[in-house]
Design an enzyme around this catalytic site. Structure first.
Site, PDB file in Angstrom:
ATOM      1  N   LYS A  47      13.436  -0.245  -1.499  1.00 43.06           N
ATOM      2  CA  LYS A  47      12.064   0.010  -1.068  1.00 43.06           C
ATOM      3  C   LYS A  47      11.736   1.441  -1.472  1.00 43.06           C
ATOM      4  O   LYS A  47      12.376   2.388  -1.011  1.00 43.06           O
ATOM      5  CB  LYS A  47      11.937  -0.200   0.441  1.00 43.06           C
ATOM      6  CG  LYS A  47      10.505  -0.194   0.934  1.00 43.06           C
ATOM      7  CD  LYS A  47      10.401  -0.799   2.318  1.00 43.06           C
ATOM      8  CE  LYS A  47       8.985  -0.721   2.852  1.00 43.06           C
ATOM      9  NZ  LYS A  47       8.887  -1.325   4.194  1.00 43.06           N
TER      10      LYS A  47
ATOM     11  N   LYS B 157       0.828  -1.210   0.000  1.00 45.06           N
ATOM     12  CA  LYS B 157       0.000   0.000   0.000  1.00 45.06           C
ATOM     13  C   LYS B 157       0.862   1.260   0.000  1.00 45.06           C
ATOM     14  O   LYS B 157       0.570   2.236  -0.661  1.00 45.06           O
ATOM     15  CB  LYS B 157      -0.896   0.012   1.245  1.00 45.06           C
ATOM     16  CG  LYS B 157      -2.243  -0.558   0.962  1.00 45.06           C
ATOM     17  CD  LYS B 157      -3.402  -0.020   1.772  1.00 45.06           C
ATOM     18  CE  LYS B 157      -3.147   0.455   3.160  1.00 45.06           C
ATOM     19  NZ  LYS B 157      -3.450  -0.501   4.219  1.00 45.06           N
TER      20      LYS B 157
ATOM     21  N   ASP C  96       5.311  -3.488  14.189  1.00 46.70           N
ATOM     22  CA  ASP C  96       4.423  -4.081  13.175  1.00 46.70           C
ATOM     23  C   ASP C  96       4.868  -5.525  12.926  1.00 46.70           C
ATOM     24  O   ASP C  96       4.878  -6.000  11.799  1.00 46.70           O
ATOM     25  CB  ASP C  96       4.505  -3.249  11.886  1.00 46.70           C
ATOM     26  CG  ASP C  96       3.446  -3.650  10.860  1.00 46.70           C
ATOM     27  OD1 ASP C  96       2.407  -4.199  11.248  1.00 46.70           O
ATOM     28  OD2 ASP C  96       3.678  -3.419   9.654  1.00 46.70           O
TER      29      ASP C  96
ATOM     30  N   ASP D  69      10.882  -4.717   7.350  1.00 47.30           N
ATOM     31  CA  ASP D  69       9.799  -3.726   7.425  1.00 47.30           C
ATOM     32  C   ASP D  69       9.820  -2.926   8.737  1.00 47.30           C
ATOM     33  O   ASP D  69       8.898  -3.015   9.546  1.00 47.30           O
ATOM     34  CB  ASP D  69       8.442  -4.437   7.242  1.00 47.30           C
ATOM     35  CG  ASP D  69       7.374  -3.492   6.714  1.00 47.30           C
ATOM     36  OD1 ASP D  69       7.673  -2.296   6.562  1.00 47.30           O
ATOM     37  OD2 ASP D  69       6.235  -3.947   6.475  1.00 47.30           O
TER      38      ASP D  69
ATOM     39  N   VAL E  22       8.643  -2.775  -3.488  1.00 50.40           N
ATOM     40  CA  VAL E  22       9.957  -3.350  -3.197  1.00 50.40           C
ATOM     41  C   VAL E  22      10.471  -4.034  -4.464  1.00 50.40           C
ATOM     42  O   VAL E  22       9.744  -4.790  -5.110  1.00 50.40           O
ATOM     43  CB  VAL E  22       9.906  -4.333  -2.000  1.00 50.40           C
ATOM     44  CG1 VAL E  22      11.286  -4.947  -1.751  1.00 50.40           C
ATOM     45  CG2 VAL E  22       9.428  -3.620  -0.738  1.00 50.40           C
TER      46      VAL E  22
HETATM   47  N1  LIG Z   1      15.594  -6.774   2.067  1.00 50.38           N
HETATM   48  C1  LIG Z   1      14.741  -7.535   1.423  1.00 50.38           C
HETATM   49  N2  LIG Z   1      15.169  -8.618   0.712  1.00 50.38           N
HETATM   50  C2  LIG Z   1      14.289  -9.400   0.047  1.00 50.38           C
HETATM   51  N3  LIG Z   1      12.959  -9.192   0.015  1.00 50.38           N
HETATM   52  C3  LIG Z   1      12.470  -8.144   0.698  1.00 50.38           C
HETATM   53  C4  LIG Z   1      13.318  -7.263   1.435  1.00 50.38           C
HETATM   54  N4  LIG Z   1      12.551  -6.310   2.011  1.00 50.38           N
HETATM   55  C5  LIG Z   1      11.301  -6.585   1.642  1.00 50.38           C
HETATM   56  N5  LIG Z   1      11.218  -7.675   0.875  1.00 50.38           N
HETATM   57  C6  LIG Z   1      10.008  -8.286   0.266  1.00 50.38           C
HETATM   58  O1  LIG Z   1       9.073  -7.259  -0.018  1.00 50.38           O
HETATM   59  C7  LIG Z   1       7.862  -7.442   0.710  1.00 50.38           C
HETATM   60  C8  LIG Z   1       7.340  -6.106   1.225  1.00 50.38           C
HETATM   61  O2  LIG Z   1       8.309  -5.504   2.071  1.00 50.38           O
HETATM   62  P1  LIG Z   1       7.934  -4.781   3.411  1.00 50.38           P
HETATM   63  O3  LIG Z   1       9.168  -4.086   3.899  1.00 50.38           O
HETATM   64  O4  LIG Z   1       7.290  -5.733   4.355  1.00 50.38           O
HETATM   65  O5  LIG Z   1       6.927  -3.661   2.917  1.00 50.38           O
HETATM   66  P2  LIG Z   1       5.346  -3.450   3.091  1.00 50.38           P
HETATM   67  O6  LIG Z   1       4.789  -4.576   3.925  1.00 50.38           O
HETATM   68  O7  LIG Z   1       5.265  -2.138   3.781  1.00 50.38           O
HETATM   69  O8  LIG Z   1       4.810  -3.420   1.706  1.00 50.38           O
HETATM   70  C9  LIG Z   1       8.231  -8.413   1.835  1.00 50.38           C
HETATM   71  O9  LIG Z   1       7.137  -9.176   2.218  1.00 50.38           O
HETATM   72  C10 LIG Z   1       9.323  -9.251   1.222  1.00 50.38           C
HETATM   73  O10 LIG Z   1       8.770 -10.306   0.474  1.00 50.38           O
HETATM   74 MG   LIG Z   2       5.530  -5.731   5.436  1.00 49.89          MG
END
Ligand SMILES: Nc1ncnc2c1ncn2[C@@H]1O[C@H](COP(=O)(O)OP(=O)(O)O)[C@@H](O)[C@H]1O
Ligand SMILES: [Mg+2]
Length: 242
Positions: free
Chosen positions: A63, A44, A180, A197, A48
Protein backbone atom coordinates in the site's frame (compact mmCIF):
# COMPACT_ATOMS: atom_id res chain seq x y z
CA UNK A 1 5.16 -9.73 -20.31
CA UNK A 2 6.60 -6.27 -19.97
CA UNK A 3 10.29 -5.88 -19.32
CA UNK A 4 11.40 -4.60 -15.93
CA UNK A 5 12.62 -1.43 -17.64
CA UNK A 6 9.13 -0.77 -18.98
CA UNK A 7 7.55 -1.44 -15.60
CA UNK A 8 10.04 0.94 -14.06
CA UNK A 9 8.99 3.61 -16.54
CA UNK A 10 5.40 3.03 -15.45
CA UNK A 11 6.39 3.51 -11.82
CA UNK A 12 7.84 6.88 -12.79
CA UNK A 13 4.51 7.83 -14.28
CA UNK A 14 2.68 7.06 -11.03
CA UNK A 15 5.03 7.77 -8.14
CA UNK A 16 7.32 10.61 -7.17
CA UNK A 17 11.09 10.16 -6.88
CA UNK A 18 11.04 9.79 -3.08
CA UNK A 19 8.49 6.96 -3.26
CA UNK A 20 10.44 5.20 -6.01
CA UNK A 21 13.56 5.36 -3.84
CA UNK A 22 11.64 3.82 -0.96
CA UNK A 23 10.32 1.06 -3.22
CA UNK A 24 13.82 0.39 -4.53
CA UNK A 25 15.21 0.21 -1.00
CA UNK A 26 12.52 -2.26 0.12
CA UNK A 27 13.10 -4.32 -3.00
CA UNK A 28 16.85 -4.39 -2.37
CA UNK A 29 16.07 -5.80 1.10
CA UNK A 30 14.25 -8.60 -0.72
CA UNK A 31 10.84 -7.57 0.58
CA UNK A 32 9.50 -7.92 -2.98
CA UNK A 33 10.70 -8.07 -6.60
CA UNK A 34 10.38 -4.69 -8.29
CA UNK A 35 9.69 -6.16 -11.73
CA UNK A 36 6.70 -8.17 -10.50
CA UNK A 37 4.66 -5.18 -9.28
CA UNK A 38 1.12 -5.25 -10.53
CA UNK A 39 -1.66 -2.77 -9.65
CA UNK A 40 -4.77 -3.78 -7.66
CA UNK A 41 -6.49 -0.54 -6.79
CA UNK A 42 -6.03 3.21 -6.99
CA UNK A 43 -7.77 5.05 -4.19
CA UNK A 44 -7.83 8.69 -3.14
CA UNK A 45 -5.04 8.34 -0.60
CA UNK A 46 -3.15 5.26 -1.71
CA UNK A 47 -2.26 2.88 -4.48
CA UNK A 48 -2.43 -0.86 -3.69
CA UNK A 49 -0.28 -3.26 -5.69
CA UNK A 50 0.81 -6.85 -5.40
CA UNK A 51 4.25 -8.31 -6.06
CA UNK A 52 6.17 -11.51 -5.61
CA UNK A 53 8.59 -12.07 -2.78
CA UNK A 54 10.89 -14.68 -4.14
CA UNK A 55 12.76 -15.75 -1.00
CA UNK A 56 9.49 -16.66 0.69
CA UNK A 57 7.84 -17.78 -2.53
CA UNK A 58 4.79 -15.72 -1.75
CA UNK A 59 2.84 -12.76 -3.04
CA UNK A 60 2.71 -9.60 -0.94
CA UNK A 61 0.48 -6.53 -1.05
CA UNK A 62 1.98 -3.03 -1.05
CA UNK A 63 0.00 0.00 0.00
CA UNK A 64 1.70 3.13 -1.24
CA UNK A 65 0.33 6.39 0.14
CA UNK A 66 0.45 9.25 -2.33
CA UNK A 67 2.78 11.93 -1.05
CA UNK A 68 1.67 14.66 -3.41
CA UNK A 69 -2.06 14.26 -3.83
CA UNK A 70 -3.28 12.77 -0.55
CA UNK A 71 -5.44 15.17 1.45
CA UNK A 72 -3.05 15.56 4.36
CA UNK A 73 -5.19 18.19 6.10
CA UNK A 74 -7.97 15.65 6.41
CA UNK A 75 -5.49 12.97 7.43
CA UNK A 76 -4.06 15.24 10.13
CA UNK A 77 -7.56 15.92 11.43
CA UNK A 78 -8.20 12.19 11.76
CA UNK A 79 -4.90 11.31 13.41
CA UNK A 80 -4.25 14.25 15.74
CA UNK A 81 -6.34 12.84 18.60
CA UNK A 82 -4.70 9.42 18.46
CA UNK A 83 -2.48 9.46 21.58
CA UNK A 84 0.10 7.29 19.80
CA UNK A 85 0.79 10.21 17.46
CA UNK A 86 0.50 13.04 19.96
CA UNK A 87 3.78 14.62 18.92
CA UNK A 88 3.00 14.61 15.19
CA UNK A 89 3.57 17.92 13.46
CA UNK A 90 1.37 19.12 10.63
CA UNK A 91 3.77 18.68 7.72
CA UNK A 92 2.61 16.89 4.58
CA UNK A 93 5.25 14.14 4.46
CA UNK A 94 5.24 13.57 8.21
CA UNK A 95 1.46 13.19 8.34
CA UNK A 96 1.32 10.76 5.40
CA UNK A 97 4.13 8.64 6.83
CA UNK A 98 2.39 8.60 10.21
CA UNK A 99 -0.73 7.37 8.42
CA UNK A 100 1.19 4.43 6.90
CA UNK A 101 2.86 3.70 10.21
CA UNK A 102 -0.48 3.78 12.01
CA UNK A 103 -1.93 1.22 9.60
CA UNK A 104 1.11 -1.01 10.23
CA UNK A 105 0.72 -0.73 14.03
CA UNK A 106 -3.00 -1.38 13.81
CA UNK A 107 -2.54 -4.49 11.67
CA UNK A 108 -0.26 -5.85 14.41
CA UNK A 109 -2.96 -5.25 17.01
CA UNK A 110 -5.57 -6.88 14.75
CA UNK A 111 -3.33 -9.95 14.54
CA UNK A 112 -2.89 -10.02 18.32
CA UNK A 113 -6.65 -9.74 18.69
CA UNK A 114 -6.88 -12.90 16.62
CA UNK A 115 -9.08 -11.57 13.83
CA UNK A 116 -8.60 -12.31 10.15
CA UNK A 117 -6.58 -9.46 8.60
CA UNK A 118 -3.40 -9.18 6.50
CA UNK A 119 -0.18 -9.86 8.45
CA UNK A 120 1.91 -6.66 8.38
CA UNK A 121 5.49 -7.18 7.20
CA UNK A 122 7.19 -3.80 7.11
CA UNK A 123 6.53 -0.09 6.82
CA UNK A 124 9.04 2.36 5.41
CA UNK A 125 8.19 6.01 4.84
CA UNK A 126 4.88 5.97 2.92
CA UNK A 127 5.00 2.29 1.86
CA UNK A 128 3.40 -0.54 3.81
CA UNK A 129 3.99 -4.18 2.86
CA UNK A 130 1.60 -6.84 4.11
CA UNK A 131 0.27 -10.30 3.39
CA UNK A 132 -1.60 -10.53 0.10
CA UNK A 133 -5.17 -11.76 0.53
CA UNK A 134 -5.94 -13.59 -2.68
CA UNK A 135 -4.94 -16.28 -5.07
CA UNK A 136 -1.38 -17.13 -6.08
CA UNK A 137 -2.03 -15.85 -9.62
CA UNK A 138 -2.40 -12.31 -8.25
CA UNK A 139 -6.18 -12.10 -8.15
CA UNK A 140 -7.22 -10.51 -4.84
CA UNK A 141 -10.17 -11.91 -2.88
CA UNK A 142 -13.43 -10.09 -3.61
CA UNK A 143 -14.72 -7.24 -1.49
CA UNK A 144 -17.74 -8.17 0.60
CA UNK A 145 -19.79 -5.51 -1.17
CA UNK A 146 -19.32 -7.46 -4.42
CA UNK A 147 -20.24 -10.82 -2.90
CA UNK A 148 -23.80 -11.97 -3.13
CA UNK A 149 -24.88 -13.13 0.33
CA UNK A 150 -27.54 -15.38 -1.17
CA UNK A 151 -24.79 -17.65 -2.53
CA UNK A 152 -23.95 -18.71 1.04
CA UNK A 153 -25.91 -21.56 2.61
CA UNK A 154 -27.66 -21.00 5.97
CA UNK A 155 -24.76 -22.26 8.09
CA UNK A 156 -22.25 -20.15 6.13
CA UNK A 157 -24.48 -17.08 6.50
CA UNK A 158 -24.68 -17.52 10.25
CA UNK A 159 -20.92 -18.10 10.61
CA UNK A 160 -20.12 -15.11 8.43
CA UNK A 161 -22.47 -12.81 10.34
CA UNK A 162 -21.13 -13.93 13.71
CA UNK A 163 -17.51 -13.66 12.59
CA UNK A 164 -17.93 -10.06 11.40
CA UNK A 165 -19.34 -8.87 14.72
CA UNK A 166 -17.09 -11.05 16.88
CA UNK A 167 -14.13 -9.48 15.06
CA UNK A 168 -15.35 -5.96 15.89
CA UNK A 169 -15.70 -7.05 19.52
CA UNK A 170 -12.26 -8.66 19.59
CA UNK A 171 -10.70 -5.45 18.29
CA UNK A 172 -12.45 -3.43 21.00
CA UNK A 173 -11.18 -5.88 23.61
CA UNK A 174 -7.69 -5.13 22.33
CA UNK A 175 -8.39 -1.42 22.59
CA UNK A 176 -8.82 -0.84 18.86
CA UNK A 177 -11.70 0.41 16.77
CA UNK A 178 -11.45 0.12 12.99
CA UNK A 179 -13.19 3.42 12.36
CA UNK A 180 -13.95 2.93 8.65
CA UNK A 181 -15.62 -0.44 8.60
CA UNK A 182 -18.16 -1.42 5.96
CA UNK A 183 -18.54 -4.05 3.25
CA UNK A 184 -16.02 -1.95 1.26
CA UNK A 185 -13.21 -2.77 3.71
CA UNK A 186 -13.87 -6.48 4.17
CA UNK A 187 -12.50 -9.13 1.81
CA UNK A 188 -14.08 -12.57 1.57
CA UNK A 189 -11.63 -15.45 1.75
CA UNK A 190 -12.82 -19.07 2.05
CA UNK A 191 -16.27 -17.79 3.06
CA UNK A 192 -14.80 -15.81 5.98
CA UNK A 193 -14.43 -12.03 6.51
CA UNK A 194 -10.92 -10.53 6.35
CA UNK A 195 -10.80 -6.94 7.63
CA UNK A 196 -8.53 -4.54 5.71
CA UNK A 197 -7.76 -0.80 5.51
CA UNK A 198 -6.77 -0.08 9.11
CA UNK A 199 -5.34 3.39 8.66
CA UNK A 200 -8.28 5.07 10.42
CA UNK A 201 -8.21 2.70 13.38
CA UNK A 202 -7.70 4.33 16.78
CA UNK A 203 -7.59 3.13 20.39
CA UNK A 204 -11.10 2.41 21.70
CA UNK A 205 -10.09 4.22 24.86
CA UNK A 206 -9.53 7.54 23.10
CA UNK A 207 -12.32 10.08 23.17
CA UNK A 208 -13.98 9.16 19.85
CA UNK A 209 -13.59 5.41 20.45
CA UNK A 210 -17.08 4.49 21.55
CA UNK A 211 -18.70 6.61 18.86
CA UNK A 212 -16.55 5.02 16.13
CA UNK A 213 -17.31 1.54 17.50
CA UNK A 214 -21.06 2.17 17.26
CA UNK A 215 -20.62 3.54 13.74
CA UNK A 216 -18.61 0.49 12.64
CA UNK A 217 -21.35 -1.79 13.97
CA UNK A 218 -24.03 0.16 12.09
CA UNK A 219 -22.09 0.37 8.82
CA UNK A 220 -21.17 -3.30 8.95
CA UNK A 221 -24.77 -4.25 9.68
CA UNK A 222 -25.97 -2.34 6.60
CA UNK A 223 -24.67 -5.14 4.37
CA UNK A 224 -26.69 -7.75 6.26
CA UNK A 225 -29.71 -5.52 6.42
CA UNK A 226 -29.62 -5.15 2.65
CA UNK A 227 -29.78 -8.93 2.43
CA UNK A 228 -32.51 -9.07 5.10
CA UNK A 229 -30.34 -11.07 7.45
CA UNK A 230 -30.18 -10.85 11.26
CA UNK A 231 -31.01 -7.91 13.48
CA UNK A 232 -28.88 -5.02 14.66
CA UNK A 233 -29.54 -5.91 18.31
CA UNK A 234 -28.20 -9.41 17.71
CA UNK A 235 -25.12 -8.05 15.91
CA UNK A 236 -24.34 -5.60 18.69
CA UNK A 237 -24.81 -8.29 21.34
CA UNK A 238 -22.24 -10.52 19.61
CA UNK A 239 -19.69 -7.70 19.48
CA UNK A 240 -20.36 -6.41 23.02
CA UNK A 241 -20.04 -9.92 24.47
CA UNK A 242 -16.41 -10.37 23.34
N1 LIG B 1 -3.68 -7.19 1.74
C1 LIG B 1 -4.39 -7.12 0.64
N2 LIG B 1 -4.49 -8.19 -0.20
C2 LIG B 1 -5.21 -8.11 -1.34
N3 LIG B 1 -5.87 -7.01 -1.75
C3 LIG B 1 -5.81 -5.92 -0.97
C4 LIG B 1 -5.08 -5.90 0.26
N4 LIG B 1 -5.20 -4.68 0.82
C5 LIG B 1 -5.97 -3.98 -0.02
N5 LIG B 1 -6.35 -4.69 -1.08
C6 LIG B 1 -7.19 -4.25 -2.23
O1 LIG B 1 -6.97 -2.87 -2.46
C7 LIG B 1 -8.16 -2.12 -2.29
C8 LIG B 1 -7.87 -0.80 -1.57
O2 LIG B 1 -7.29 -1.07 -0.30
P1 LIG B 1 -7.68 -0.27 0.99
O3 LIG B 1 -6.72 -0.67 2.07
O4 LIG B 1 -9.13 -0.45 1.29
O5 LIG B 1 -7.34 1.22 0.58
P2 LIG B 1 -8.25 2.51 0.27
O6 LIG B 1 -9.70 2.14 0.45
O7 LIG B 1 -7.78 3.49 1.28
O8 LIG B 1 -7.90 2.89 -1.13
C9 LIG B 1 -9.09 -3.04 -1.49
O9 LIG B 1 -10.42 -2.77 -1.77
C10 LIG B 1 -8.68 -4.41 -1.93
O10 LIG B 1 -9.34 -4.76 -3.12
MG1 LIG C 1 -10.70 0.84 1.65
Amino acid sequence: MRSSKERFKTLHGIFDAFTIKTLQSLSSKQMFELDTLSPISEGKEAYVLSALREIREERVALKVYFLQTADFNKMYYYIKDDPRFASLIKKRRKVIMAWASREHKNLHIAREAGILSPTPYIVKNNVLIMQFIGKEDGKPCPLLTNVSFSDFNEKEKENFFRECFRSIGKLRKHDLVHGDLSSFNVLVKDDAPVFIDFSHATPYSCHMGKQLYERDLKNMFQYFNKHRYGSFEEAKKIADKE
